[in-house]
Design an enzyme around this catalytic site. Sequence first.
Site, PDB file in Angstrom:
ATOM      1  CE  LYS A  51     118.181 110.942 -75.766  1.00  0.00           C
ATOM      2  NZ  LYS A  51     117.209 112.054 -75.804  1.00  0.00           N
ATOM      3  CB  SER A 305     120.758 107.067 -82.190  1.00  0.00           C
ATOM      4  OG  SER A 305     119.773 106.060 -82.008  1.00  0.00           O
TER       5      SER A 305
END
Length: 502
Positions: A51, A305
């Site tokens: 992110k 992720s």
Amino acid sequence: MSNDYLKRILTSRVYDVVRESPLEYAPLASARIGNRLLLKREDQLDVFSFKLRGAYNKMAHLSAEELQRGVIAASAGNHAQGVAYSAKRLGARAVIVMPETTPQVKIDGVRRHGGEVVLAGESFSDAYAHAVELEKAEGLTFVHPFDDPDVIAGQGTVGMEILHQHPGPIHAIFVPIGGGGLIAGVAAYVKQLRPEIKVIGVQTEDSAAMALSVAAKERLNLPDVGLFSDGTAVKQVGAETFRLAQQYVDDYVLVDTDAVCAAIKDVFQDTRSVVEPAGALAMAGAMRYAQQHGLQHQTLIAITSGANMNFDRLRFVAERAEVGLAREAVFALTIPEQRGSFLRLTDALGNRSVTEFNYRISDAEQAHVFVGLQIHSEAEIAELQQHFVDQGFPTQDLTHNEMAKTHIRYMVGGRSPLAEHEQLYRFEFPERPGALRKFLSSMSPEWNISLFHYRNQGDDYGRVLIGLQVPPSDNAALQKFLDVVGYPSWDETDNPAFKLFL
């Protein structure tokens, strides 16, 4: 517009704060599925999540005036930390609106990077609405977690790195999906340069907003989503991410909680790193896809992720990983309530390792036994069930029965003659003080609670099983009560595990 994304990705500013994350071979998982599996280690970035790429790229493209006014975001997790970290690097004010239910560890993470935390509402939707109000009132710039071209381009650098790091043949890249920013960016880059590589999205079965929307050819707004993979628990994907996914994504794989837990264990065994559920989603999808399609000797890449895992949650992960890896099967066996029955049952079990064995007397004629057994493959489950039936023991397979695995195995204790008109519901309560009080104060005083089970699993929400004694004439009122309380719920009254053991 597509060429625009190539340019945006190639000229992104993410490398002001990000070093190229490793692409690592996973030898144990590869050997198990007969393919070469590589992990793109986004969990190793400074905020332990990809992110940071999108958040920084968006903010680095803001004008000096916009940065001076400051930015705002609504997030309960990784995006919040990415925005706070980026703002600190760029010398900007960052306001992060988070739901009041956000665990303290995540609030502390944002504050550690210099973000101002504002707590508002019980859900992401509430926090988002409040963030929009603050954006207007204070003249801040909104940094969307996924539905923004600069954010998508920042995430797309993951795909750019993969092609740079592995110029050889790649069968498929597996990407976790929440709002769709990561897969939109990766797919927009990869499919234009290497169209032969499949880009496959992975979602949990109870948070499949993108897969369902693509199938319906329109963006759907799901009423509820499962919260275990909290990093991908999004009710509606972005408009731009949906458009790009429709254009570029080849396929979707849906996995359950057990498969995600198994993938967390797989990643740990190959890397000695602990990823969060969303971080293991692509690994779970790659394992499932390879099995479903009979792939052999192919190169598969899974994007890990994120690694913002709540440590207390590991107990639940460890319990469920064995089922997800097809290492444990769970059965309900019925045996005669007479001397010698247990001995006959142990003979039927043979030399197989028993992981769980629960029993309590509840009937003069029959006994129901909850049994967990170690297995080596999914195929053994049906064989074992037939074996027990052949030995004279009626058997039900509970291996994929969510209520049985979360609650019943800890509650085996027989029926109560007092539980008239009992209806059983499984709930997800917010893990915060006052959640039970809200439930009880909203409930009709005419109804009685006949059963209650809760175990702290280290999640942001509590898994609760409740028996309610509600007369049939009150069924409409019961439904209204469930709507008012608003906690995700499932009617388990007809669940075979309930009928056998409680």
